[in-house]
Design a protein around this motif. Structure first.
Motif, PDB file in Angstrom:
ATOM      1  N   UNK A   1       0.802  -1.220   0.000  1.00  0.00           N
ATOM      2  CA  UNK A   1       0.000   0.000   0.000  1.00  0.00           C
ATOM      3  C   UNK A   1       0.836   1.272   0.000  1.00  0.00           C
ATOM      4  N   UNK A   2       1.779   1.342   0.933  1.00  0.00           N
ATOM      5  CA  UNK A   2       2.557   2.575   1.059  1.00  0.00           C
ATOM      6  C   UNK A   2       3.416   2.765  -0.187  1.00  0.00           C
TER       7      UNK A   2
ATOM      8  N   UNK B   1       1.242   4.054  -3.020  1.00  0.00           N
ATOM      9  CA  UNK B   1       0.996   5.479  -2.898  1.00  0.00           C
ATOM     10  C   UNK B   1       2.211   6.270  -3.343  1.00  0.00           C
TER      11      UNK B   1
ATOM     12  N   UNK C   1     -16.653   0.601   2.172  1.00  0.00           N
ATOM     13  CA  UNK C   1     -16.290   1.940   2.623  1.00  0.00           C
ATOM     14  C   UNK C   1     -16.388   2.089   4.128  1.00  0.00           C
ATOM     15  N   UNK C   2     -17.412   1.472   4.720  1.00  0.00           N
ATOM     16  CA  UNK C   2     -17.664   1.739   6.116  1.00  0.00           C
ATOM     17  C   UNK C   2     -17.211   0.613   7.026  1.00  0.00           C
ATOM     18  N   UNK C   3     -17.745   0.616   8.240  1.00  0.00           N
ATOM     19  CA  UNK C   3     -17.459  -0.436   9.189  1.00  0.00           C
ATOM     20  C   UNK C   3     -18.495  -1.531   9.043  1.00  0.00           C
ATOM     21  N   UNK C   4     -18.356  -2.538   9.899  1.00  0.00           N
ATOM     22  CA  UNK C   4     -19.185  -3.730   9.811  1.00  0.00           C
ATOM     23  C   UNK C   4     -20.680  -3.427   9.835  1.00  0.00           C
TER      24      UNK C   4
ATOM     25  N   UNK D   1      -6.965  -2.575   3.541  1.00  0.00           N
ATOM     26  CA  UNK D   1      -7.521  -1.902   4.710  1.00  0.00           C
ATOM     27  C   UNK D   1      -9.028  -1.723   4.617  1.00  0.00           C
TER      28      UNK D   1
ATOM     29  N   UNK E   1     -11.453  -3.070   7.533  1.00  0.00           N
ATOM     30  CA  UNK E   1     -12.323  -2.124   8.226  1.00  0.00           C
ATOM     31  C   UNK E   1     -13.768  -2.608   8.178  1.00  0.00           C
TER      32      UNK E   1
ATOM     33  N   UNK F   1     -11.732  -2.210  15.957  1.00  0.00           N
ATOM     34  CA  UNK F   1     -11.580  -1.686  14.596  1.00  0.00           C
ATOM     35  C   UNK F   1     -11.912  -0.206  14.500  1.00  0.00           C
ATOM     36  N   UNK F   2     -13.043   0.174  15.099  1.00  0.00           N
ATOM     37  CA  UNK F   2     -13.489   1.556  14.981  1.00  0.00           C
ATOM     38  C   UNK F   2     -12.458   2.500  15.587  1.00  0.00           C
TER      39      UNK F   2
ATOM     40  N   UNK G   1      -9.225   2.671  13.471  1.00  0.00           N
ATOM     41  CA  UNK G   1      -9.287   3.408  12.210  1.00  0.00           C
ATOM     42  C   UNK G   1      -9.564   4.893  12.426  1.00  0.00           C
ATOM     43  N   UNK G   2     -10.359   5.196  13.456  1.00  0.00           N
ATOM     44  CA  UNK G   2     -10.673   6.597  13.698  1.00  0.00           C
ATOM     45  C   UNK G   2      -9.519   7.331  14.376  1.00  0.00           C
TER      46      UNK G   2
ATOM     47  N   UNK H   1       0.241   5.910   9.012  1.00  0.00           N
ATOM     48  CA  UNK H   1       0.766   6.004   7.644  1.00  0.00           C
ATOM     49  C   UNK H   1      -0.015   5.084   6.705  1.00  0.00           C
ATOM     50  N   UNK H   2      -0.311   3.864   7.183  1.00  0.00           N
ATOM     51  CA  UNK H   2      -1.086   2.917   6.377  1.00  0.00           C
ATOM     52  C   UNK H   2      -2.446   3.499   6.027  1.00  0.00           C
TER      53      UNK H   2
ATOM     54  N   UNK I   1      -3.378   6.555   6.035  1.00  0.00           N
ATOM     55  CA  UNK I   1      -3.244   7.730   5.178  1.00  0.00           C
ATOM     56  C   UNK I   1      -3.030   7.303   3.722  1.00  0.00           C
TER      57      UNK I   1
END
Lengths: 322, 327
Positions: A189-190, A193, A262-265, B219, B223, B243-244, B247-248, B257-258, B260
């Protein structure tokens, strides 16, 4: 108005073997202006890579056959070629492939391959200058250990490093159009980017246009001005990247977008229909997407919808918008 | 009561490294720690995510948990029972409880068996059952993974990538495994097929109350799928938690960094590389060479600090040190 840099008009490509003919691309049109970043998005088998290969002009050998269509590049007709030996590769169109290990020559060191890139353009460059160009190009792709990489062979480098070397090669040639075929798939991933921000920075520097081929809508969203969505060999939708993402018109584009979580579970199940991309050897009649489409109508099963202009620059091939 | 279905403590896996190509690996030679004292717990019905990049040891962890690698000196407890890798019956017990779905469906399905026989492989004590019972169980598993019954007589080569992963899943659930280890189950699939499989996994989890260990580099998927996540970096868990929360409020610089760098439609800001990433450090904090907020304590290996139920392996969160510096 800006003249088109690349103009592909109703290109059709068949793969012809002894016992059958498979239609890979059907009436694909694509145009790019100078300085644009255009994305081609589609799943496997949609014909993205075939289109790219046709543009760089390496496709038209058996079993592949370009049955129909023209390709103009920078005002010149490159397919069908007007004159023999018009060389547009290198300075004109250049391509970076998904897997740099197969596009770099395993028996030449990085130094020799970069030198070759110079030699194809200006073989008369003095040796001292060549060395300078080679070292500068590697520094520009943010390789720190320049000497180490120069003497290395492709297999000794990591995936990210190899991709940087192929970008360095492109840098030397400064093409007007750069085609990227899944340039970051399979990278971390990094690193992905970093490679992408590297390419975007270099774009400013060498002022080329970029055609990005990817299966990942999210990746293309981060780079592209405009996007073409392909399904089973046809362009089903194209338009400004932001608009397409905000309000996808074609049900397939909408599904592609919904497929990326996109979101959480607790955000509920992903809105995708069952089924998989069609077998291009025997595509369904009518619109190729109709077996998976929740809004399919009677006409979708019979007749192929044409790409029609919607408001502005948007084009979509779907009977819903007739 | 102990409701942890799987407990792993101080799991260390090391491989011998050959220094020369034509030399045999000898015990005196260098070893490389692929996993460095990993500990985690999984509750019944939980999805535990492990995210990491290439070389982080994700797959080694998966292989160890199904007894392919058998390291010494770690504690693995399944349903409260200690597993000793030297005992054959313990390894079998481990395999009975943990099923695995590999990344590459082509390599993990026997090309010469029909789908029916492949799913049968996952059925324990099939010999004791009648043909009819076996058939019922296999059809039931196929129905659960939404694989059409007509496909049962096919060979893997006739299936699409998504169908192959469904077969792999059916093979694990037919034996009633409590934990399913998913090692990059969707990485080789198209995005729309990936979404189908993810929906299926969530459905199966609700119906069968199984636990997942979800290993991936994606990711967005982590998530979406997981209750808890741990971030693996060159064999060490740098951050672990809900998880929440993770990630938040990513706490470890690597996690930040991941996140981002992650591609998503919602992140509109353009990414720019703020710093060069370096090799993992052999001394002190393993992320030291790539860390933008590196400071003096980083030359020592940080322990795990607990902040808001998230454990972070970073000196930035050492409350005692922060306090003493302020005063």
């Amino acid at each position: 108005m800006n003249p088109d840099l690349l103009n592909v008009e109703s290109l059709s490509v068949n793969f012809e073997t002894v016992d059958r003919t498979v239609e890979i691309l059907k009436d694909v049109s694509l145009r790019m202006e100078k300085g644009e970043v255009v994305g081609i998005v589609g799943e496997s088998g949609s014909g993205k890579t075939t289109l790219a290969l046709a543009i760089v002009g390496v496709l038209d050998v058996p079993p592949a056959r370009i049955v129909k269509g023209t390709i103009h590049f920078d005002g010149r007709k490159i397919f069908p070629a007007e004159e023999r030996g018009t060389n547009f590769r290198g300075k004109g169109i250049n391509m970076i492939f998904q897997e740099p290990l197969t596009s770099l020559n395993p028996v030449y060191s990085v130094h020799d391959q970069l030198e070759e890139a110079i030699n194809t353009e200006n073989p008369s460059t003095p040796n001292k200058e060549k060395e300078e160009i080679i070292r500068r190009s590697l520094k520009e792709v943010m390789i720190r250990d320049v000497e180490g990489v120069l003497n290395a062979y492709p297999h000794q480098l990591s995936g990210g490093m190899r991709q940087r070397v192929s970008i360095a090669m492109v840098l030397i040639q400064k093409p007007q159009l750069l085609i990227l075929d899944e340039p970051t798939t399979g990278l971390d991933l990094i690193v992905q980017r970093k490679i992408i921000s590297l390419i975007m920075n270099l774009k400013k520097e060498i002022s080329s246009s970029i055609l990005l081929i990817t299966h990942d809508l999210a990746v293309s969203a981060s780079m592209c001005d405009r996007v073409y969505v392909m399904y089973a060999g046809r362009v089903v939708e194209n338009g400004e990247m932001k608009e397409v993402l905000q309000k996808p018109l074609h049900p397939y584009t909408a599904m592609l977008k919904n497929s990326v979580p996109e979101g959480f579970l607790n955000s509920g199940p992903l809105k995708v229909s069952s089924g998989s991309p069609p077998d291009i050897r025997s595509p369904p009649p009518g619109c190729a997407f109709h077996p998976r489409c929740s809004r399919a109508m009677e006409i979708c099963r019979i007749k192929v919808p044409e790409l029609k202009k919607q408001n502005g620059d948007r084009e979509v091939a779907c009977w819903l918008y007739e | 009561m102990n409701d942890n279905i799987l407990e792993v403590e101080n799991l260390t896996v090391q491989f011998k490294v050959k220094t020369k190509i034509f030399q045999r690996a000898r015990s005196t030679e260098k070893t490389k720690k692929v996993l460095d004292s990993i500990s985690f717990r999984i509750k019944q019905g939980e999805t535990f995510g492990i995210v990491g990049e290439t070389g982080s040891g994700k797959t080694t962890l998966a292989r160890t948990l199904v007894g392919i690698y058998r390291p010494k000196g770690c504690k693995i407890r399944i349903n409260g029972k200690d597993i000793d890798f030297r005992k054959r019956e313990d390894v079998l017990l481990l395999r009975k409880n943990i099923g695995i779905v590999f990344q590459d469906p082509v390599g993990s399905l026997n090309p010469r068996l029909t789908v029916y026989d492949i799913i049968l492989e996952g059925l324990p004590n099939a010999k004791k059952l009648s043909k009819q019972e076996i058939k019922e169980k296999i059809t039931e598993a196929a129905n659960l993974v939404e694989l059409p019954e007509s496909k049962l007589e096919s060979y893997p080569a006739e299936l699409s990538g998504g169908e192959k992963q469904r077969v792999s899943l059916a093979r694990t659930i037919v034996g009633g495994k409590e934990i399913i280890l998913l090692d990059e189950p969707t990485s080789s699939l198209d995005v729309s097929i990936q979404a189908q499989i993810l929906n299926l996994l969530i459905k199966l989890k609700q119906e069968l109350s199984i636990s997942y260990i979800f290993i991936t580099h994606d990711l967005n998927v982590i998530k979406y799928m997981c209750d808890r996540v741990s971030v693996l970096y060159y064999g060490q868990i740098l951050e672990e938690g809900d998880t929440f929360e993770l990630f938040e409020h990513p706490r470890h610089p690597y996690t930040a960094e991941l996140i981002r760098a992650n591609f998503s439609f919602s992140s509109t800001e353009t990414y720019s590389a703020t710093h060069e990433s370096g090799e993992p450090s052999r001394e002190g904090c393993i992320y030291k060479n790539s860390c933008p907020s590196r400071f003096s304590p980083c030359d020592q290996v940080p322990p795990s600090f607990l902040v808001n139920n998230v454990s972070v392996k970073c000196w930035l969160y050492d409350q005692a040190k922060i306090k003493s510096e302020r005063s």
